[in-house]
Design an enzyme around this catalytic site. Structure first.
Site, PDB file in Angstrom:
ATOM      1  N   ARG A 294      33.635 100.345  55.865  1.00 25.38           N
ATOM      2  CA  ARG A 294      34.008 101.512  55.024  1.00 25.38           C
ATOM      3  C   ARG A 294      32.863 101.725  54.046  1.00 25.38           C
ATOM      4  NH1 ARG A 294      39.539 103.134  51.898  1.00 25.38           N
ATOM      5  NH2 ARG A 294      40.018 103.622  54.069  1.00 25.38           N
TER       6      ARG A 294
ATOM      7  N   ASP B 246      45.460 115.867  51.323  1.00 29.10           N
ATOM      8  CA  ASP B 246      44.768 114.639  50.922  1.00 29.10           C
ATOM      9  C   ASP B 246      44.467 114.790  49.426  1.00 29.10           C
ATOM     10  OD1 ASP B 246      43.281 112.296  50.857  1.00 29.10           O
ATOM     11  OD2 ASP B 246      41.575 113.079  51.986  1.00 29.10           O
TER      12      ASP B 246
ATOM     13  N   GLN C   5      42.482 106.724  60.663  1.00 28.22           N
ATOM     14  CA  GLN C   5      43.637 107.415  60.066  1.00 28.22           C
ATOM     15  C   GLN C   5      44.137 108.499  61.010  1.00 28.22           C
ATOM     16  OE1 GLN C   5      45.158 106.862  56.835  1.00 28.22           O
ATOM     17  NE2 GLN C   5      46.703 108.104  57.863  1.00 28.22           N
TER      18      GLN C   5
ATOM     19  N   CYS D 291      47.482 110.989  54.141  1.00 33.99           N
ATOM     20  CA  CYS D 291      46.923 109.683  54.515  1.00 33.99           C
ATOM     21  C   CYS D 291      47.221 108.614  53.466  1.00 33.99           C
ATOM     22  CB  CYS D 291      45.416 109.813  54.724  1.00 33.99           C
ATOM     23  SG  CYS D 291      44.544 110.519  53.322  1.00 33.99           S
TER      24      CYS D 291
ATOM     25  N   ARG E 289      49.054 102.666  61.197  1.00 32.95           N
ATOM     26  CA  ARG E 289      47.660 102.221  61.102  1.00 32.95           C
ATOM     27  C   ARG E 289      47.518 100.857  61.774  1.00 32.95           C
ATOM     28  NH1 ARG E 289      44.343 104.248  57.099  1.00 32.95           N
ATOM     29  NH2 ARG E 289      42.795 103.012  58.220  1.00 32.95           N
TER      30      ARG E 289
ATOM     31  N   HIS F  56      37.262 109.949  58.973  1.00 30.90           N
ATOM     32  CA  HIS F  56      38.167 108.789  58.885  1.00 30.90           C
ATOM     33  C   HIS F  56      38.976 108.707  60.190  1.00 30.90           C
ATOM     34  CE1 HIS F  56      40.499 105.663  57.226  1.00 30.90           C
ATOM     35  NE2 HIS F  56      41.211 106.302  56.327  1.00 30.90           N
TER      36      HIS F  56
HETATM   37  N1  NVA Z   1      39.599 111.631  51.193  1.00 32.04           N
HETATM   38  C1  NVA Z   1      40.033 110.352  50.669  1.00 32.04           C
HETATM   39  C2  NVA Z   1      40.743 109.582  51.725  1.00 32.04           C
HETATM   40  C3  NVA Z   1      41.306 108.256  51.254  1.00 32.04           C
HETATM   41  C4  NVA Z   1      41.991 107.495  52.349  1.00 32.04           C
HETATM   42  C5  NVA Z   1      38.831 109.590  50.154  1.00 32.04           C
HETATM   43  O1  NVA Z   1      37.798 109.574  50.838  1.00 32.04           O
HETATM   44  O2  NVA Z   1      38.900 109.037  49.058  1.00 32.04           O
HETATM   45  N1   CP Z   2      44.671 106.012  54.062  1.00 31.03           N
HETATM   46  C1   CP Z   2      43.797 105.029  53.777  1.00 31.03           C
HETATM   47  O1   CP Z   2      42.761 104.873  54.423  1.00 31.03           O
HETATM   48  O2   CP Z   2      44.182 104.236  52.756  1.00 31.03           O
HETATM   49  P1   CP Z   2      43.291 103.141  52.022  1.00 31.03           P
HETATM   50  O3   CP Z   2      42.205 103.875  51.273  1.00 31.03           O
HETATM   51  O4   CP Z   2      44.258 102.444  51.092  1.00 31.03           O
HETATM   52  O5   CP Z   2      42.704 102.217  53.024  1.00 31.03           O
END
Ligand code: NVA
Ligand code: CP
Length: 314
Positions: free
Chosen positions: A100, A230, A130, A270, A298, A127
């Site tokens: 990540r 989101d 997800q 998500c 997930r 992502h």
């Molecule tokens: N768009 C959000 C998704 C979190 C799972 C982010 O990147 O912070």
């Molecule tokens: N939806 C998701 O990816 O959650 P986290 O950021 O908690 O991993």
């Protein structure tokens, strides 16, 4: 070497198998066969995470593998060792790497330099884990028969995405809609309309630009089978927090907006959610909301993704 960096990295036929395996893992409960017995997979996280971090670690454990938790700050990467050298070294120890990070090019560089599968656990661009969990969650509902989840059940369904329509989740939905034959309408401020990054993703995958964008939230959700939103401030966008929150107010998912959807439409997110910003508490708690099923799935879908990647000859 097969990697999972974007939703288009598996064909619809391959995703059908992933869905079947995920459904089987879900049916079997925690006692799943040890498909990855005695393997070690690295988990390198540059950003916060609750669901992804825990579901991958639990999933690896349930498949018989060990998760090696790596923090970017604790590695020689943060002192200038190159990504290419790091990827080559980690490939000598690990069976796969889950990452990540911010810039999507980092997961691409790890994939190109190493000799083990790389899984994108979220980048600024996309992502995919997800999305597969979300699509599986919908397919479970739209496929007749208990415990079945057929990719074909997604075909022709209408998705509405509201808020930050240029974020990683919006990009992933646009790409998925084109890849799996769904319709998608996105609504948000013009400043955050889908941009060149998602157009490039479509082009790379040889998919047409079929998505619709509007600044009118009601227009996007009219007749939709799914309303998705989101956070308005993604990780890395904190500097723009005040502007984003001010501009995105008209795109909050509320009960009156949900009333414009098709009969039996679902609300999805998500998570993490900010109740009172992008979605009301009432919608989060409503019968239409399937947010915790998405979160649970997930685990099951990622186990099936890991099994698909580990099955490749190396
Ligand atoms: N768009 C959000 C998704 C979190 C799972 C982010 O990147 O912070
Ligand atoms: N939806 C998701 O990816 O959650 P986290 O950021 O908690 O991993």
């Amino acid at each position: 070497m097969k990697h999972f960096l974007k939703v288009t990295d598996f064909s619809a036929d391959e995703v059908e198998v992933i869905f079947q395996n995920a459904a089987e893992f879900k049916r079997q409960g925690r006692h799943t066969p040890s498909l990855l017995q005695r393997q070690s997979w690295g988990m390198l996280f540059y950003k916060n995470s609750t669901r992804t971090r825990v579901s991958f670690e639990v999933g690896l454990n349930e498949l018989g593998a060990h998760a090696v938790i790596l923090s970017s700050g604790g590695m020689q990467l943060s002192r200038g060792e190159t990504v290419a050298d790091t990827a080559r070294v980690l490939s000598r120890y690990l069976s796969g790497l889950i990452i990540r990070c911010y810039d999507h090019s980092l997961v691409e560089e790890f994939a190109a330099s190493g000799t083990i599968p790389v899984v994108n656990a979220l980048t600024d661009l996309t992502h995919p884990c997800q999305l597969y969990a979300d699509l599986f969650t919908l397919a479970e509902r739209w496929t007749p028969g208990d415990g079945k989840a057929d990719i074909e059940s997604l075909k022709g369904r209408k998705v509405a995405f509201l808020g930050d329509t240029a974020c990683n989740m919006a990009n992933s939905w646009i790409l998925s809609a084109a890849h799996f034959g769904m319709e998608i309408s996105l609504a948000g401020p013009a400043e955050y309309a889908p941009g060149k990054p998602v157009r490039d993703l479509l082009k790379q995958a040889d998919l047409p630009e079929t998505f619709k964008f509007t600044t009118d939230a009601a227009e996007a959700v009219r007749g939709a089978d799914v309303v998705y939103t989101d956070v308005w401030v993604s990780m890395g966008d904190e500097d723009e927090e005040a502007t984003r929150i001010a501009q995105m107010q008209p795109y909050a998912v509320t009960a009156p907006l949900m009333a414009e959807t098709a009969e039996g439409a679902y609300f999805m997110h998500c998570l993490p959610a900010h109740a009172g910003q992008e979605v009301s508490q009432e919608v989060l708690d409503s019968p239409a909301s399937i947010i915790f099923d998405e979160a649970e799935n997930r685990l099951h879908i990622q186990k099936a993704i890991l099994a698909a990647l580990a099955g490749e000859p190396r």
